[in-house]
Design a protein around this motif. Structure first.
Motif, short mmCIF file in Angstrom:
data_model
loop_
_atom_site.label_atom_id
_atom_site.label_comp_id
_atom_site.label_asym_id
_atom_site.label_seq_id
_atom_site.Cartn_x
_atom_site.Cartn_y
_atom_site.Cartn_z
N ARG A 117 12.65 14.13 1.35
CA ARG A 117 11.35 14.24 2.21
C ARG A 117 10.88 12.27 2.00
O ARG A 117 10.61 11.35 1.23
N VAL A 118 10.55 11.99 2.56
CA VAL A 118 9.38 10.84 3.05
C VAL A 118 8.75 11.25 3.72
O VAL A 118 7.99 11.35 5.02
N SER A 119 7.27 9.80 3.59
CA SER A 119 6.07 9.92 4.47
C SER A 119 6.45 8.41 4.57
O SER A 119 7.54 7.86 4.53
N ALA A 120 5.55 8.46 6.36
CA ALA A 120 6.16 7.21 6.98
C ALA A 120 4.09 7.06 7.80
O ALA A 120 3.87 8.36 7.66
N GLY A 172 7.45 3.15 5.69
CA GLY A 172 7.92 4.81 5.25
C GLY A 172 8.25 4.64 3.50
O GLY A 172 8.21 3.31 3.48
N TRP A 173 8.04 5.29 3.10
CA TRP A 173 8.44 5.73 1.59
C TRP A 173 8.49 6.47 0.58
O TRP A 173 7.90 7.94 1.19
N GLY A 219 0.83 -1.41 0.16
CA GLY A 219 -0.25 0.11 0.38
C GLY A 219 1.24 1.46 0.05
O GLY A 219 0.29 1.96 -1.02
N ALA A 220 1.51 1.26 0.93
CA ALA A 220 2.54 2.57 0.92
C ALA A 220 3.47 2.95 -0.73
O ALA A 220 3.07 3.56 -0.87
N MET A 276 -2.10 12.29 -0.52
CA MET A 276 -1.98 11.31 1.07
C MET A 276 -0.34 11.35 1.48
O MET A 276 0.09 11.40 2.96
N ASP A 277 0.48 11.14 0.34
CA ASP A 277 2.09 11.40 0.33
C ASP A 277 2.25 12.84 1.52
O ASP A 277 3.12 12.95 1.84
#
Length: 143
Positions: free
Chosen positions: A95-98, A113-114, A20-21, A69-70
């Protein structure tokens, strides 16, 4: 037994979370998890199989929704209360999403994280809800 999470009453594995990530990181394009991306013959050196992610992916979330969402999950200001500014869910200037989460009774924790090219999940069970709260973020990005 692997670490899992519950969304409503469904069991979600770390592989599901990573998938999903990765889908969000690729602006809504989903690729089935692929452990083998190339097979080469030892005798001839010729490539027998090559996985083509561009051909295998399909849009499952509108790109603009995945982008928003990111943006939300990569904003460090949204993490300050739990992890502090520039906390364990950041990777320097990258920049990282988590997303973090817990299993039943907060005894197990997980973090996924992605970025557009990477989505490493991690899970941990401690049996101690107080000690377990931020420990998984430490595993995801050690200091």
């Amino acid at each position: 037994m692997g670490c899992d999470a519950r969304i409503a009453h469904l069991r979600i594995t770390l592989l599901d979370l990573a998938d999903g990530a990765a889908t969000l990181g690729d602006l809504g394009v989903q690729h089935n998890p692929m452990p083998v991306t190339r097979i080469t013959s030892q005798q001839t050196g010729q490539t027998v199989f090559t996985y083509d992610p561009a051909a295998a992916g399909h849009q499952v979330i509108p790109a603009n929704v995945a982008y928003i969402m990111d943006e939300i999950t990569s904003n460090d200001n949204n993490r300050i209360r739990e992890f502090g500014r520039n906390g364990y869910l950041t990777l320097g200037s990258r920049r990282v999403s988590a997303k973090t989460g817990t299993a039943d009774f907060f005894m197990d924790n997980l973090t996924v994280g992605w970025t557009p090219t990477c989505s490493p999940p991690s899970g941990s069970g401690t049996g101690n809800a107080a000690a377990s709260r931020t420990r998984i973020a430490l595993i995801w990005r050690p200091r």
